[in-house]
Design a protein around this motif. Structure first.
Motif, short mmCIF file in Angstrom:
data_model
loop_
_atom_site.label_atom_id
_atom_site.label_comp_id
_atom_site.label_asym_id
_atom_site.label_seq_id
_atom_site.Cartn_x
_atom_site.Cartn_y
_atom_site.Cartn_z
N ARG A 90 -5.22 5.18 -5.51
CA ARG A 90 -4.56 4.82 -4.59
C ARG A 90 -3.58 5.42 -3.53
NH1 ARG A 90 -3.40 -1.75 -3.79
NH2 ARG A 90 -2.81 -1.22 -1.51
N SER A 91 -3.30 5.98 -5.24
CA SER A 91 -1.62 6.56 -4.54
C SER A 91 -0.97 7.66 -5.65
CB SER A 91 -0.56 5.30 -5.50
OG SER A 91 0.94 6.15 -5.48
N ALA A 123 2.51 4.47 -1.08
CA ALA A 123 2.44 5.03 -2.63
C ALA A 123 3.53 5.46 -3.59
CB ALA A 123 1.60 7.47 -2.80
N GLY A 140 0.60 -1.05 0.14
CA GLY A 140 0.01 0.02 0.20
C GLY A 140 1.07 1.55 -0.03
N ALA A 197 -4.92 0.95 -9.70
CA ALA A 197 -4.77 0.16 -8.41
C ALA A 197 -3.49 1.85 -8.00
CB ALA A 197 -3.70 -0.42 -7.76
N TYR A 198 -2.74 2.27 -8.66
CA TYR A 198 -1.68 3.33 -9.09
C TYR A 198 -3.54 5.20 -8.80
CZ TYR A 198 0.66 7.68 -9.91
OH TYR A 198 1.01 9.04 -9.75
#
Length: 320
Positions: A196-197, A131, A129, A192-193
């Motif tokens: 979440r990032s 970043a 998780g 996902a990036y």
């Protein structure tokens, strides 16, 4: 006219008319000013073939590579050709300057197995998780999955990606645009990036700007918020990610796995092209994906692919 003034005019022509990339213009600048400095800043019309040959010989004596010498000759020829067309010269003496033949060097290519192992390790790190780890996973998957140049990837904006069709719009050399596909692993890593990032990294830019403004004497409520960047890949402080950071990432991950200390992002582009040809892709299709103006540039990858085909033949054919 002084040669230095003519060089500035030519560089402006390269950037404004021919729309070459800033990196290419910088390379021309370095080559041409090296010539001007070597000849002690003469008038343009005073530069003769003897002076050009002396400049070339001096560099060769210092151990300059043939590929670099050939590039410098190309820079000089382009400059003198432009000067003659502009009426600044009556004769183009650079046409008689001999360019050394470049030895064809095959690109460094990582095997599909090595890259799969590297990407698995990066994916596992992203699973925690962090970043930056999420960003790095998405970046490597996209770089390898699209065959993009590092500058093209760093210039990628959010609206350049079509997630439904899994394609992206890249701006290549000469500001030319092309649409290239990318695979499902890259799409998953990108999603996902982006979810979440990227918001975390983007928020850091706002926080840094507010902190700097407060430190300079302004109130937090009046701290200006920086314009939201549309860049896909952000750095640790929220700005657009630069090529140096990508180079460091590839060296740290892929370079370490391959055992080549100076391995850069272009190796993933080389690997993507070679693996496409190994998988049966048409050479013209690979040319389109890579954005090569000439098919001859793409054909170097057929040599890498042919070497592997020859090895497989020797191992498998009873009459090899």
């Amino acid at each position: 006219m002084r040669a230095g003034h003519a060089v500035e005019g030519y560089l402006a022509h390269l950037g404004e008319v021919r729309r070459l990339s800033p990196a290419t213009v910088r390379a021309y600048r370095a080559d041409l000013y090296d010539l001007v400095d070597f000849l002690d800043g003469p008038d343009l019309a005073a530069i003769d073939l003897e002076g050009l040959r002396e400049w070339q010989w001096h560099a060769a004596k210092a151990g300059q590579a043939k590929s670099t010498s050939a590039r410098r000759v190309s820079s000089v020829r382009g400059f003198f050709g432009w000067a003659k067309e502009e009426g600044l010269l009556d004769e183009d003496v650079s046409l008689r300057l001999v360019s050394p033949k470049r030895g064809r060097t095959l690109p460094t290519v990582a095997t599909a197995e090595v890259l799969a192992s590297v990407l698995r390790a990066v994916e596992q790190a992203a699973g925690e998780g962090d970043a930056i780890a999420l960003r790095d996973h998405a970046l490597l998957e996209t770089l390898y999955g699209s065959g993009a140049r590092v500058a093209e990837l760093c210039a990628l904006d959010l609206d350049d990606i079509d997630h439904e069709r899994r394609t992206m719009r890249l701006r290549g050399k000469g500001d030319k645009e092309r649409i290239v596909p990318f695979g499902l692993p890259a799409e998953r890593a990108l999603q996902a990036y982006l979810v979440r990032s990227r918001p975390v990294l983007s928020a850091r830019a706002v926080a840094d700007t507010a902190a700097n403004t407060v430190a300079s004497g302004a109130t937090a409520s009046r701290a200006p918020v920086p314009p939201a960047t549309r860049a896909v890949f952000l750095g640790a402080r929220g700005g657009r990610l630069g090529p140096r950071a990508v180079h460091a990432l590839v060296t740290r991950t892929v370079g370490a796995a391959v055992g080549v200390e100076a391995l850069g992002p272009h190796a993933l582009r080389h690997s993507a092209a070679t693996h496409l040809l190994d998988g049966g892709a048409d050479l013209r299709a690979v040319q389109e994906i890579l954005g090569h103006a000439s098919l001859g540039t793409t054909q170097i990858y057929t040599h890498v692919s042919t070497d592997r085909l020859r090895d497989a033949y020797r191992l498998a054919h009873p009459r090899a």
